[in-house]
Design a protein around this motif. Sequence first.
Motif, PDB file in Angstrom:
ATOM      1  N   PRO A  72      -5.164  18.006  24.345  1.00 16.64           N
ATOM      2  CA  PRO A  72      -6.124  17.765  25.425  1.00 16.64           C
ATOM      3  C   PRO A  72      -7.494  18.373  25.121  1.00 16.64           C
ATOM      4  CG  PRO A  72      -4.601  19.508  26.036  1.00 16.64           C
ATOM      5  CD  PRO A  72      -4.162  19.018  24.697  1.00 16.64           C
ATOM      6  N   GLN A  73      -8.523  17.621  25.416  1.00 17.38           N
ATOM      7  CA  GLN A  73      -9.885  18.096  25.234  1.00 17.38           C
ATOM      8  C   GLN A  73     -10.282  19.020  26.385  1.00 17.38           C
ATOM      9  OE1 GLN A  73     -14.288  16.262  24.066  1.00 17.38           O
ATOM     10  NE2 GLN A  73     -12.638  14.904  24.677  1.00 17.38           N
ATOM     11  N   LEU A  74     -11.153  19.947  26.117  1.00 13.12           N
ATOM     12  CA  LEU A  74     -11.662  20.840  27.155  1.00 13.12           C
ATOM     13  C   LEU A  74     -12.570  20.065  28.101  1.00 13.12           C
ATOM     14  CD1 LEU A  74     -11.825  23.828  28.106  1.00 13.12           C
ATOM     15  CD2 LEU A  74     -13.876  24.053  26.678  1.00 13.12           C
ATOM     16  N   ALA A  75     -12.382  20.246  29.405  1.00  7.48           N
ATOM     17  CA  ALA A  75     -13.193  19.541  30.407  1.00  7.48           C
ATOM     18  C   ALA A  75     -14.666  19.907  30.256  1.00  7.48           C
ATOM     19  CB  ALA A  75     -12.711  19.898  31.807  1.00  7.48           C
ATOM     20  N   ILE A  76     -15.541  18.955  30.557  1.00 11.26           N
ATOM     21  CA  ILE A  76     -16.978  19.180  30.416  1.00 11.26           C
ATOM     22  C   ILE A  76     -17.454  20.304  31.337  1.00 11.26           C
ATOM     23  CG2 ILE A  76     -17.684  17.463  32.131  1.00 11.26           C
ATOM     24  CD1 ILE A  76     -19.995  16.747  30.165  1.00 11.26           C
ATOM     25  N   HIS A  77     -16.753  20.539  32.443  1.00 16.06           N
ATOM     26  CA  HIS A  77     -17.138  21.610  33.359  1.00 16.06           C
ATOM     27  C   HIS A  77     -17.026  22.979  32.689  1.00 16.06           C
ATOM     28  CE1 HIS A  77     -15.386  18.173  35.450  1.00 16.06           C
ATOM     29  NE2 HIS A  77     -16.268  18.396  36.420  1.00 16.06           N
ATOM     30  N   LEU A  78     -16.198  23.062  31.640  1.00 15.30           N
ATOM     31  CA  LEU A  78     -16.007  24.331  30.937  1.00 15.30           C
ATOM     32  C   LEU A  78     -16.747  24.359  29.594  1.00 15.30           C
ATOM     33  CD1 LEU A  78     -12.173  24.709  31.582  1.00 15.30           C
ATOM     34  CD2 LEU A  78     -14.076  25.584  32.953  1.00 15.30           C
ATOM     35  N   ASP A  79     -17.492  23.300  29.305  1.00 20.94           N
ATOM     36  CA  ASP A  79     -18.276  23.219  28.072  1.00 20.94           C
ATOM     37  C   ASP A  79     -19.469  22.305  28.338  1.00 20.94           C
ATOM     38  OD1 ASP A  79     -19.225  23.307  25.506  1.00 20.94           O
ATOM     39  OD2 ASP A  79     -17.542  22.245  24.592  1.00 20.94           O
ATOM     40  N   ASN A 100     -22.036  17.540  25.082  1.00 23.88           N
ATOM     41  CA  ASN A 100     -22.705  16.284  24.758  1.00 23.88           C
ATOM     42  C   ASN A 100     -24.003  16.499  24.001  1.00 23.88           C
ATOM     43  OD1 ASN A 100     -20.739  14.635  25.867  1.00 23.88           O
ATOM     44  ND2 ASN A 100     -21.646  14.702  27.907  1.00 23.88           N
ATOM     45  N   ALA A 101     -24.626  17.651  24.197  1.00 19.96           N
ATOM     46  CA  ALA A 101     -25.874  17.953  23.508  1.00 19.96           C
ATOM     47  C   ALA A 101     -25.629  18.571  22.138  1.00 19.96           C
ATOM     48  CB  ALA A 101     -26.731  18.895  24.350  1.00 19.96           C
ATOM     49  N   GLU A 102     -24.635  19.427  22.035  1.00 11.77           N
ATOM     50  CA  GLU A 102     -24.416  20.185  20.805  1.00 11.77           C
ATOM     51  C   GLU A 102     -23.255  19.668  19.966  1.00 11.77           C
ATOM     52  OE1 GLU A 102     -23.967  24.222  21.961  1.00 11.77           O
ATOM     53  OE2 GLU A 102     -25.992  24.395  22.785  1.00 11.77           O
TER      54      GLU A 102
END
Length: 437
Positions: free
Chosen positions: A153-160, A164-166
């Motif tokens: 499972p990928q880490l949720a965007i709320h925690l990273d 999308n930028a880096e």
Amino acid sequence: MNPPTAARNVDELIDDLATFVTESPSSYHAAAVTAQRLVEAGFTQLGEHQDWPAEPGKYVVVRDGAVLAWILPQAAGPATPLRVLGAHTDSPGFKLKPQSTVTRHGWVQAGVEVYGGPLLNSWLDRELRLAGRLVTRDGATHLAATGPVARIPQLAIHLDRQVNAEGIKLGKQQHTMPVVAVAGSAEAAAEADVLEIVSRAAGVAADQVDGYDVVVADAQPPARFGAQREFLASGRLDNLSSLYAGLQAMLAADTSAAVIPMLAAFDHEELGSASRSGAAGPFLEEVLDRIYEGLEATATQRAQACAGSWHLSADAGHAVHPNYAERHDPANRPLPNAGPLLKINANQRYATDAAGAAMWAQVCRAAGVPTQEFVSNNDLPCGSTIGPLTATRLGLRTVDVGIALLSMHSAREMCGVHDVAHLRDAVTAFFTQELTV
């Protein structure tokens, strides 16, 4: 309205390729399925420990995750040359480690090691299978393949928030361990033991397993897509697409040609081929020794046979990527469904030379299929294949070819559906066509 015959043939071919890929989640399965299909078509499976017949016929032998098949024609003699289609059975991904069950933070995970050079991010958020071979205490080997049992499972965007930028940054040890269960009770954790899961799929008891070679495979079935359903998305097209084309050509070959057609599919290409079942190992040479010994060939006749032989090294290549066109050679822009690639490299990462290019042109003309060239951008390193290895070990004239892919080394690659048929037809002509080169 029924589709034209050619379209129906491609539909049937791609449906069968999808079945072949699904049945071949590991190199061991690919070798076994290839041998099974050949045996069902009249080939005789041989064991390496047996005496081999010298009479004309169709034969196949499996060593671990590699498979060799050949047709000895009625007119075969001690100097009869070979036509070898070389491919490989393995694909980049992950392989189970010892102590394969890891419990962390209430989760049961599979301990895995990276195999070859996969695109790590492509394995995220997809359902995964476990497949390979188990060796039990009695010395028996069992093939095992589960259904979808795992996921990275990928880490949720709320925690990273910067992902999308880096860009996503994956540690091979920390971030690629698939989850298979919540630990829960001791009983539930025991049921989720990774080796237990694989053993159940093989129909053996986990406590009887003394050794295993098990990989992770995408569980999603292959699928066609595109405006005209002209593309195929699938795992392991590198290099089951070449193995499948060679298998179909072997099934279409006969015993009347003045050459010995051979399918040689090796394991461990993604690791450099240095194994007993890899192209850098002795398997092909040992089989050729036994074939020509049966033909009572002298050293001179054997050299004459090799001098007249050809090896077609078939492995996938790169289609030009429309979003990264600057990464490709500016003059050579391969596209899906425009024909299989002739792969060329000045530094011999591919073994194609002028004579090989002329041979390939003859084969494609005879088969009525288009072809296109692939060469790397000078600013980027070029991959390699089994082609130079076989040329170096055995001295066979070798040409590197393959179908064009996007997303190579992804968990899910894509190709053009017509290229599969084109490669099959070209290899069929290679096995039977009289050549002037």
